[in-house]
Design a protein around this motif. Structure first.
Motif, mmCIF file in Angstrom:
data_model
loop_
_atom_site.group_PDB
_atom_site.id
_atom_site.type_symbol
_atom_site.label_atom_id
_atom_site.label_comp_id
_atom_site.label_asym_id
_atom_site.label_seq_id
_atom_site.Cartn_x
_atom_site.Cartn_y
_atom_site.Cartn_z
ATOM 1 N N THR A 41 15.515 -10.362 24.247
ATOM 2 C CA THR A 41 16.273 -10.595 23.027
ATOM 3 C C THR A 41 16.686 -12.061 22.906
ATOM 4 O OG1 THR A 41 17.072 -8.330 22.757
ATOM 5 C CG2 THR A 41 18.467 -10.063 21.879
ATOM 6 N N SER A 42 16.973 -12.690 24.033
ATOM 7 C CA SER A 42 17.434 -14.080 24.013
ATOM 8 C C SER A 42 16.403 -15.039 23.440
ATOM 9 C CB SER A 42 17.823 -14.530 25.428
ATOM 10 O OG SER A 42 18.908 -13.786 25.914
ATOM 11 N N CYS A 99 14.189 -14.218 21.115
ATOM 12 C CA CYS A 99 13.790 -13.778 19.779
ATOM 13 C C CYS A 99 14.809 -14.211 18.740
ATOM 14 C CB CYS A 99 13.644 -12.254 19.756
ATOM 15 S SG CYS A 99 12.319 -11.639 20.820
ATOM 16 N N GLY A 100 14.473 -13.958 17.484
ATOM 17 C CA GLY A 100 15.405 -14.247 16.402
ATOM 18 C C GLY A 100 15.993 -13.002 15.795
ATOM 19 N N GLY A 101 15.324 -11.861 16.003
ATOM 20 C CA GLY A 101 15.783 -10.617 15.420
ATOM 21 C C GLY A 101 15.541 -9.459 16.358
ATOM 22 N N ALA A 154 22.105 -9.585 21.438
ATOM 23 C CA ALA A 154 21.831 -10.063 20.080
ATOM 24 C C ALA A 154 23.122 -10.404 19.350
ATOM 25 C CB ALA A 154 21.049 -9.000 19.309
ATOM 26 N N GLU A 184 24.327 -13.931 17.728
ATOM 27 C CA GLU A 184 24.407 -13.813 16.268
ATOM 28 C C GLU A 184 23.021 -13.646 15.646
ATOM 29 O OE1 GLU A 184 26.692 -17.130 14.835
ATOM 30 O OE2 GLU A 184 28.570 -16.289 15.579
ATOM 31 N N HIS A 185 22.204 -12.838 16.309
ATOM 32 C CA HIS A 185 20.870 -12.537 15.804
ATOM 33 C C HIS A 185 20.926 -11.411 14.783
ATOM 34 C CE1 HIS A 185 18.442 -14.212 19.497
ATOM 35 N NE2 HIS A 185 19.072 -15.148 18.812
ATOM 36 N N THR A 189 15.150 -12.309 9.460
ATOM 37 C CA THR A 189 15.221 -13.378 10.454
ATOM 38 C C THR A 189 14.733 -14.705 9.871
ATOM 39 O OG1 THR A 189 14.915 -11.807 12.268
ATOM 40 C CG2 THR A 189 14.414 -14.109 12.734
#
Length: 279
Positions: free
Chosen positions: A58-59, A61-63, A86, A90-91, A217
């Motif tokens: 998750t870190s 990624c953007g969404g 996330a 604040e994703h 995203t």
């Protein structure tokens, strides 16, 4: 304020230009379709539900897309860990409450995720969304109950329900079906793209939630417009796919044509073909 052709074009263009990486914890029935749909629209998928792995994934990624279609305790814990990370970053977080209302575990899991995470978008059919909202509903497994189908006759009432829930949850609510509704606290939009064949293949809804994740995203300043563009885009792709069907084609061919149409869709084609109505 209304959604313009330029808004739709900009939303798809942003996806293609930024190639958003989306972490999907989704169900194993449709995971391949979800990954291919993300690639087709211009995004990039990564799938992991291992609790020891998901925070790192998750870190980068953007969404994040959370789909409860084939729940087990392992994947539920993965959703909790990924969702927490996330939220810290604040994703974008998209929740697809597949089959909420069909079992106590599904309903409780969806409710827990809503209560503990800053959900950006909830995307489901009316029966699922009613279930997580605590409203009376009667689901048919993962399909919408006929009594909950959005029609022209109940469109205003359905839109009001979606706006109220969006205000309560501080999220965008997307209710998909024969007529789609996308709502924020103060706006609601109806979308009339799509064909009945989309209900004859598994994965169309799950893939749509992943498309929503990519679009939002890539368009952080215009989230409602991004959700509308994603939903109208898949619906329009469904219409294009149906137009290619030959006498011997069935839902397998339709599935391939749908992915092709998502892949080949231009921003201009989306803007011209989207059937969007501000309510």
């Amino acid at each position: 304020m209304t959604i313009s052709a330029a808004d739709l074009k900009d939303a798809l263009t942003a996806v293609r230009e930024t190639v958003p990486l989306v972490h999907c914890i989704t169900n194993y029935v449709t995971v391949n379709d979800c990954a291919n749909a993300l690639l087709a629209c211009g995004g990039s998928p990564i799938m992991s539900d291992e609790p020891e792995d998901v925070a790192d994934i998750t870190s980068i990624c953007g969404g994040l897309v959370l789909n409860i279609g084939t729940l087990n305790q392992h994947s539920i814990e993965g959703m909790r860990v990924a969702g927490k990370r996330a939220a810290e970053l604040e994703h974008v977080i998209v929740l697809d409450p597949v089959g909420a209302g069909a079992s106590a575990l599904r309903t409780a899991t969806a409710s827990e995720l809503i209560d503990t995470l800053p959900i950006t978008v909830i995307r489901g059919n009316m029966s699922e969304v009613k279930a997580v909202a605590g409203a009376a509903s009667s689901t048919r497994g993962v399909d919408v109950n006929p009594d909950d189908v959005v029609t022209d006759e109940n469109l205003a009432e359905s839109a009001a329900f979606a706006r109220e829930l969006a205000a309560k949850l501080d999220a965008i609510v997307a209710i998909t079906g024969a007529i789609d509704i996308v709502a924020s606290a103060d706006r609601a939009v109806a979308i009339r793209n799509g064909v009945a064949l989309m209900g004859k293949m598994t994965g169309a809804g799950c893939a749509l939630s992943c498309l929503v994740g990519a679009y939002v995203t890539a368009n952080p300043a215009s989230r409602l417009e991004a959700v509308v563009a994603a939903i109208a885009g898949e619906g329009l792709a469904g219409q294009i796919a149906a137009s290619r069907m030959g006498e011997l084609d069935g839902n397998g061919s339709f599935r391939t044509y749908l992915l092709d149409a998502i892949c080949n869709m231009t921003a201009e084609q989306l803007a011209a073909g989207a059937l969007v109505e501000e309510l």
